[in-house]
Design a protein around this motif. Structure first.
Motif, PDB file in Angstrom:
ATOM      1  N   CYS A 107      18.430   2.887  34.093  1.00 36.76           N
ATOM      2  CA  CYS A 107      18.555   3.925  33.059  1.00 36.76           C
ATOM      3  C   CYS A 107      19.502   3.478  31.939  1.00 36.76           C
ATOM      4  CB  CYS A 107      19.079   5.214  33.695  1.00 36.76           C
ATOM      5  SG  CYS A 107      19.441   6.497  32.488  1.00 36.76           S
ATOM      6  N   CYS A 124      14.431   3.816  28.664  1.00 41.46           N
ATOM      7  CA  CYS A 124      14.177   4.716  29.804  1.00 41.46           C
ATOM      8  C   CYS A 124      12.959   4.199  30.571  1.00 41.46           C
ATOM      9  CB  CYS A 124      13.925   6.109  29.219  1.00 41.46           C
ATOM     10  SG  CYS A 124      13.265   7.329  30.342  1.00 41.46           S
ATOM     11  N   PRO A 125      13.191   3.451  31.675  1.00 37.78           N
ATOM     12  CA  PRO A 125      12.070   2.860  32.406  1.00 37.78           C
ATOM     13  C   PRO A 125      11.006   3.880  32.791  1.00 37.78           C
ATOM     14  CG  PRO A 125      14.169   2.107  33.315  1.00 37.78           C
ATOM     15  CD  PRO A 125      14.499   3.155  32.298  1.00 37.78           C
ATOM     16  N   THR A 126      11.444   5.077  33.162  1.00 38.59           N
ATOM     17  CA  THR A 126      10.497   6.089  33.636  1.00 38.59           C
ATOM     18  C   THR A 126       9.665   6.663  32.482  1.00 38.59           C
ATOM     19  OG1 THR A 126      12.151   6.624  35.289  1.00 38.59           O
ATOM     20  CG2 THR A 126      10.352   8.203  35.024  1.00 38.59           C
ATOM     21  N   CYS A 147      18.826  14.766  31.607  1.00 34.49           N
ATOM     22  CA  CYS A 147      18.976  13.864  32.762  1.00 34.49           C
ATOM     23  C   CYS A 147      20.423  13.741  33.223  1.00 34.49           C
ATOM     24  CB  CYS A 147      18.448  12.474  32.406  1.00 34.49           C
ATOM     25  SG  CYS A 147      16.647  12.392  32.344  1.00 34.49           S
ATOM     26  N   ASN A 183      16.697   8.841  24.618  1.00 38.27           N
ATOM     27  CA  ASN A 183      15.583   8.202  25.332  1.00 38.27           C
ATOM     28  C   ASN A 183      14.241   8.621  24.724  1.00 38.27           C
ATOM     29  OD1 ASN A 183      15.320  10.766  26.232  1.00 38.27           O
ATOM     30  ND2 ASN A 183      15.494  10.321  28.407  1.00 38.27           N
ATOM     31  N   MET A 199      19.906   8.998  39.611  1.00 41.72           N
ATOM     32  CA  MET A 199      19.227   8.587  38.371  1.00 41.72           C
ATOM     33  C   MET A 199      18.232   7.468  38.650  1.00 41.72           C
ATOM     34  SD  MET A 199      21.225  10.519  36.574  1.00 41.72           S
ATOM     35  CE  MET A 199      21.079  10.095  34.867  1.00 41.72           C
ATOM     36  N   CYS A 200      17.348   7.209  37.668  1.00 41.36           N
ATOM     37  CA  CYS A 200      16.376   6.119  37.811  1.00 41.36           C
ATOM     38  C   CYS A 200      17.092   4.774  37.674  1.00 41.36           C
ATOM     39  CB  CYS A 200      15.326   6.182  36.715  1.00 41.36           C
ATOM     40  SG  CYS A 200      14.635   7.799  36.423  1.00 41.36           S
TER      41      CYS A 200
END
Ligand SMILES: Cc1ncc(C[n+]2csc(CCOP(=O)(O)OP(=O)(O)O)c2C)c(N)n1
Ligand code: SF4
Ligand SMILES: [Mg+2]
Length: 304
Positions: free
Chosen positions: A28, A220-222, A53, A139, A24-25
């Protein structure tokens, strides 16, 4: 047990997601909330997980869920939970599963399923009074496929499918109210950055029977375009600005579990996220910022 005494998987605490997160990122928020939830619900669960995800946590034949895990299509996780519940009930009725070893069917999906593709199956499951707990990590987009806009995307946010200067033209659906209108047993909103509030709600949901929903806002950083180290701060700001009201529904009543006072201006939350960057650069979009603030104010005016 001290860590030194752990010699095999069996020695680990029964409520911990094993090694979850390697795929995962960093930062998250959905995974953070899931860890907190799993620490409470633990092993007496079967997770019914629609594509998103969190399905990346399980790579056949391995899964960090130390209980049961079932993968379903995006639209059918509540139907999967019905199958799990029915199977458990049949085993109990036949005496093949002691009642004390019964487990909870937990649906785990993102907002793409919960607010959109799976809504029909969800509505039907609530109608049938299915005994299940639905955990939605929100997210605010189809994260796993590159953050396309979903029914949970907030007004003005840029996404892979709403990249114009105006961002997403629609408005985030009110899933809490959609569920509450079905008169289920329990509905709650949480965020991993407020772990005590989350823990109380999950413990309460775990004690109840019938259809139960917990929606976890999942920074959600991404997809939201921010530095992973800001994930907790953004979760807290969602609450302090009033953008993400923490509340619960039970017995026909809605109760707010936090009333932010005074509320932090919404732009403090927006300006940390690249998906709202066009509201600040190359020049401030006062009309859009005022509109977003006015929506939040209107919500809280009606609560007071
Ligand atoms: C019917 C269908 N359409 C598209 C996909 C491709 N797909 C897999 S995961 C995903 C995104 C799901 O979004 P969400 O439920 O919000 O979960 P997230 O990815 O954000 O965790 C999509 C579109 C699919 N699996 N099934
Ligand atoms: S895209 Fe977002 S929700 Fe998905 S793993 Fe990365 S941070 Fe988590
Ligand atoms: Mg999503």
């Amino acid at each position: 047990m001290s860590e030194g005494a752990i010699r095999s998987m069996k020695d680990l605490p029964s409520t911990h997601l094993l090694g979850a997160g390697t795929a995962m990122c960093a930062g998250c928020g959905g995974l953070g909330a899931l860890h907190e939830v799993y620490d409470i619900l633990g092993r007496k669960t079967v997770f019914v997980n629609a594509a998103g995800c969190m399905t990346l946590l399980s790579v056949y034949p391995f899964t960090p869920f130390r209980s049961g895990w079932l993968y379903t299509s995006m639209a059918s996780a509540p139907a999967g939970a019905q199958g799990v519940r029915d199977a458990l009930d049949i085993l109990i009725a036949k005496g093949r599963l002691p009642t004390e070893e019964d487990v909870t069917a937990v649906v785990l999906t993102g907002d793409g399923s919960a607010y959109g593709m799976g809504l029909s199956a969800t509505s039907a499951a609530i109608e049938r009074n299915l005994d299940f707990l639905y955990l939605c990590y929100d997210n605010e987009g189809y994260g796993n496929t590159g953050q396309q806009a979903s029914g949970a995307t907030p007004h003005g946010a840029k996404s892979a499918t709403t990249a114009s200067a105006r961002g997403y033209p629609g408005y985030k659906k009110d899933l809490f109210s959609i569920w509450a209108a079905h008169k289920p047993t329990y509905v709650a909103t949480v965020v991993g950055a407020e772990p005590l509030d989350l823990a109380k709600k999950i413990e309460k949901a775990a004690r109840l029977k019938g259809p139960r929903l917990v929606i976890a806002l999942a920074p959600c950083p991404t997809g939201w375009d921010f530095d992973p180290e800001l994930a907790v701060e953004i979760g807290r700001l969602a609450v302090k600005t009033g953008v993400w009201p923490l509340k619960e529904y039970a017995d026909g009543q809605v109760v707010h579990t936090r009333i932010p006072h005074p509320r932090v201006p919404v732009e403090e939350y927006l300006k940390l996220q690249g998906r709202f960057g066009h509201l600040f650069e190359p020049r401030r979009n006062e009309a859009m910022l005022s509109e977003i603030q006015a929506q939040v104010d209107k919500y809280w005016d009606a609560v007071a």
